[in-house]
Scaffold this active site. Sequence first.
Site, PDB file in Angstrom:
ATOM      1  N   HIS A  80     -10.119 -53.468 -13.678  1.00 43.12           N
ATOM      2  CA  HIS A  80      -9.871 -52.560 -12.470  1.00 43.12           C
ATOM      3  C   HIS A  80      -8.253 -53.231 -12.685  1.00 43.12           C
ATOM      4  O   HIS A  80      -7.563 -53.326 -11.370  1.00 43.12           O
ATOM      5  CB  HIS A  80     -10.361 -52.869 -11.019  1.00 43.12           C
ATOM      6  CG  HIS A  80     -10.530 -51.730 -10.025  1.00 43.12           C
ATOM      7  ND1 HIS A  80      -8.970 -51.966  -9.084  1.00 43.12           N
ATOM      8  CD2 HIS A  80     -11.011 -50.919  -9.504  1.00 43.12           C
ATOM      9  CE1 HIS A  80      -9.720 -50.626  -8.617  1.00 43.12           C
ATOM     10  NE2 HIS A  80     -10.292 -50.423  -8.566  1.00 43.12           N
TER      11      HIS A  80
ATOM     12  N   GLU B 195     -16.296 -43.696  -0.547  1.00 42.21           N
ATOM     13  CA  GLU B 195     -15.290 -42.770  -0.771  1.00 42.21           C
ATOM     14  C   GLU B 195     -14.808 -41.906   0.301  1.00 42.21           C
ATOM     15  O   GLU B 195     -13.500 -41.215   0.431  1.00 42.21           O
ATOM     16  CB  GLU B 195     -14.898 -42.595  -1.655  1.00 42.21           C
ATOM     17  CG  GLU B 195     -14.733 -43.550  -3.342  1.00 42.21           C
ATOM     18  CD  GLU B 195     -14.185 -43.561  -4.814  1.00 42.21           C
ATOM     19  OE1 GLU B 195     -13.367 -43.456  -4.773  1.00 42.21           O
ATOM     20  OE2 GLU B 195     -14.833 -42.496  -5.182  1.00 42.21           O
TER      21      GLU B 195
ATOM     22  N   ARG C 286     -18.188 -55.659  -4.171  1.00 44.70           N
ATOM     23  CA  ARG C 286     -17.912 -54.197  -4.279  1.00 44.70           C
ATOM     24  C   ARG C 286     -19.242 -53.571  -5.067  1.00 44.70           C
ATOM     25  O   ARG C 286     -20.040 -52.777  -4.892  1.00 44.70           O
ATOM     26  CB  ARG C 286     -16.784 -53.583  -4.683  1.00 44.70           C
ATOM     27  CG  ARG C 286     -16.810 -51.779  -4.876  1.00 44.70           C
ATOM     28  CD  ARG C 286     -15.715 -51.312  -5.391  1.00 44.70           C
ATOM     29  NE  ARG C 286     -15.785 -50.019  -5.942  1.00 44.70           N
ATOM     30  CZ  ARG C 286     -14.649 -49.421  -6.425  1.00 44.70           C
ATOM     31  NH1 ARG C 286     -13.024 -49.650  -6.291  1.00 44.70           N
ATOM     32  NH2 ARG C 286     -14.372 -48.476  -7.280  1.00 44.70           N
TER      33      ARG C 286
ATOM     34  N   ARG D 149      -8.690 -36.449 -11.842  1.00 40.44           N
ATOM     35  CA  ARG D 149      -9.038 -37.304 -12.866  1.00 40.44           C
ATOM     36  C   ARG D 149      -9.294 -36.890 -14.376  1.00 40.44           C
ATOM     37  O   ARG D 149      -9.611 -36.217 -15.700  1.00 40.44           O
ATOM     38  CB  ARG D 149     -10.103 -38.369 -13.160  1.00 40.44           C
ATOM     39  CG  ARG D 149     -10.636 -39.087 -11.836  1.00 40.44           C
ATOM     40  CD  ARG D 149      -8.643 -39.719 -11.597  1.00 40.44           C
ATOM     41  NE  ARG D 149      -9.025 -40.624 -10.622  1.00 40.44           N
ATOM     42  CZ  ARG D 149      -7.937 -41.052  -9.651  1.00 40.44           C
ATOM     43  NH1 ARG D 149      -6.735 -40.811 -10.241  1.00 40.44           N
ATOM     44  NH2 ARG D 149      -7.710 -41.729  -8.226  1.00 40.44           N
TER      45      ARG D 149
ATOM     46  N   ASP E 289     -17.027 -48.805 -12.069  1.00 42.44           N
ATOM     47  CA  ASP E 289     -16.536 -47.836 -12.293  1.00 42.44           C
ATOM     48  C   ASP E 289     -16.200 -47.468 -13.574  1.00 42.44           C
ATOM     49  O   ASP E 289     -14.723 -46.712 -13.351  1.00 42.44           O
ATOM     50  CB  ASP E 289     -15.130 -47.624 -10.798  1.00 42.44           C
ATOM     51  CG  ASP E 289     -14.666 -46.189 -10.800  1.00 42.44           C
ATOM     52  OD1 ASP E 289     -15.667 -45.035 -11.230  1.00 42.44           O
ATOM     53  OD2 ASP E 289     -13.557 -46.006  -9.808  1.00 42.44           O
TER      54      ASP E 289
ATOM     55  N   GLU F 236     -10.254 -41.661 -17.511  1.00 46.01           N
ATOM     56  CA  GLU F 236      -9.642 -42.037 -16.649  1.00 46.01           C
ATOM     57  C   GLU F 236      -8.902 -43.573 -16.734  1.00 46.01           C
ATOM     58  O   GLU F 236      -8.022 -43.891 -16.046  1.00 46.01           O
ATOM     59  CB  GLU F 236     -11.014 -42.018 -15.481  1.00 46.01           C
ATOM     60  CG  GLU F 236     -10.222 -42.547 -13.845  1.00 46.01           C
ATOM     61  CD  GLU F 236     -10.872 -42.638 -12.995  1.00 46.01           C
ATOM     62  OE1 GLU F 236     -10.510 -42.739 -11.626  1.00 46.01           O
ATOM     63  OE2 GLU F 236     -11.878 -41.839 -12.812  1.00 46.01           O
TER      64      GLU F 236
END
Length: 699
Positions: free
Chosen positions: A520, A301, A345, A178, A374, A402
């Site tokens: 997202h 992850e 999530r 990133r 995120d 990002e």
Amino acid sequence: MMRERCLVNRIAATCCLLVSAFWLTPAASAEDGYDLWLRHAPLTGESGQALRDLAPVITSVSGQSNGPGAKLAYAELQRSLASLGAGEANAGEATRASIVLQCGHSNGADREAFRIVPEQRGLRIVSPGQAGCLYGAFALLREISQGKPLMSVALDEHPAMPLRMLNHWDDPDGHVERGYAGRSIFDWWHLPELLDQRMIDYARANASIGINAVVVNNVNASPLFLTDRYLPKLKRLADAWRPYGIRLFVSARFSAPRDIGGLDTADPLDPHVRNWWKARADSIYAEIPDFGGFLVKANSEGQPGPQDYGRTHADGANMLAAALGGRGTVIWRAFVYSAEDETDRAKQAYAEFEPLDGKFAPNVILQIKNGPLDFQPREPFHPLFGAMPGTRKMLEVQATKEYLGFASHLAILGPMWTEALQADTGAGGNVADSVASGGMAGVANIGSDRNWTGSIFDQANWYAFGRLAWDPALGSEEIAREWAVQTFSVDPQFLSIVVPMMLESRQAVVDYMTPMGLAHLMGTDHHYGPAPWVCDLERPEWNPCYYHRADKSGIGFDRTATGSNALSQYAPAIAKAWIDPHAMDEDYLLWFHHVAWDFETQSGRTLWHELVSRYDRGVAAAEKLREEWNSLEQFVDPERFAAERALLAIQVKEAIWWRDASIAYWQSINGLDLPAGARPPAHDLAYYKALSFPEAPGQ
């Protein structure tokens, strides 16, 4: 004859000053962005004349005033005051002002604090420690650079947080995860023999804004950084940064005992594993006595962690904390994104960590992202900040953009981080209060580009991070003005345009990317551009469709009691403000609620019409940013002006793309016409879906 001799002497002195500045400051004659906010351009007008008249002289007295931090402070003041114009004075000794450095004079608890005390003919910079003395010197220069008279500067400051840390997501091979500003700045191949001057300039920039810790490698960690081969490399960096008050940290791979240690397990309760980590820590401290400690990403992850062995996050963190002992700190990331959790999530971190409150060792800090998902363009603050009173906490933000247009779009993040820091947690304070014993970490946006960050304005995010970590009560406008003055110009006309540009830029990005609490929606893998139509990836939460949940009836993620009930993770007083879709702040509407397309918003428009209006508002704001920058050409050097003009053109093009592609997709779902007068998308949905970007950076 006397006047001619004086003129000759003055010219000679000026030439010496220019030559000295050339050698002391990389590329001082070129405005390519390398000098960041430390250009210290000569002051003009009354401010410049006043500084020249005073011709300050720097001295040091008492204590450890010849220590490493004091020596750097002395050199910084000598160089930068000369650059600002003080060295051009022809004042007599009787009229010169004195700047006295009084550093390391006590064993006070806060050795990073400093005071700048005006005196009869000068001022005194006082600090119990070496780093505080250097911070005081930079603070004085910051004040003078903004035109404040030397003799009127009076400050009494101490950092609000113990750790003010940059996290680099850099790999040993030079790749930056990133990263949008080139390759890694860390040349592991040539270390320890060759230390790039850039490492010193980097440390200087960090010290100028109070950053005191750096994690040098990716949280998706390579075990290489724990090997004997890397110890001399790390030591060389730590030694170079120590005078600047910076402690070096390493991201530790949890499975290292198995990966490089010859063990068949990494179970944190296994005595062989515990002994291995203790021996590793001892080896590091033998070379780097002030080694900061470990940053750990575990069971997220696909990264290894204690849950692989049926253990808790506390078991894993405390094992590493015991290995470090009182010498260092374990920073344990609360970003967990597991393959097994089928709930919302956004609830995972709270569900896994809140039951562990009070079970972490005193030298463990839980590092929590600003929002529960995120680093999205806008998220509500993370509910863990209002929980876990028995655990030290740290705020993690992302300076690398990002999800906010990479290094291409102008998006100043100070207002975003201030939103989080000042958010009331419902637990007797705000987020800044909850991390006062831990700190603030920023995922670095720094790379090998000559201007460090990919665009000049992205330097402002590095700057804002340091300033807010030092003092989270600082206002976004104050920080933006400081940076703009030091980076570009003190001219009031310039500032009257560029500062509002900076403050409005992040909201523009929110509007054309993720309005009203959407999140997202970007392309998968590379995270570049819009892709709200992606619904068929293997895991549900990999898909943008998982987050917007758009269907014929409406759009948004129901996180109330009728949905995932993520709202219940917040304190009741905070949850109450978001529970009523008709009365809540509509910036978070679709984060917490699934509402009908014809839902009446507070503007009186239907939700559909309001969404289109906000997309249009975002595009208009991007176009305005471009126009305003183009009006500032007379104030900015040609190289930096042209670079930002090109990037703003990209931003306008991509803002239109985000707007058109998103609207085209929502229309394919809801079948609704656009509001009267709204421009239709430039292409059909099939066109946007067919776009691909194999060369996108940061993958």
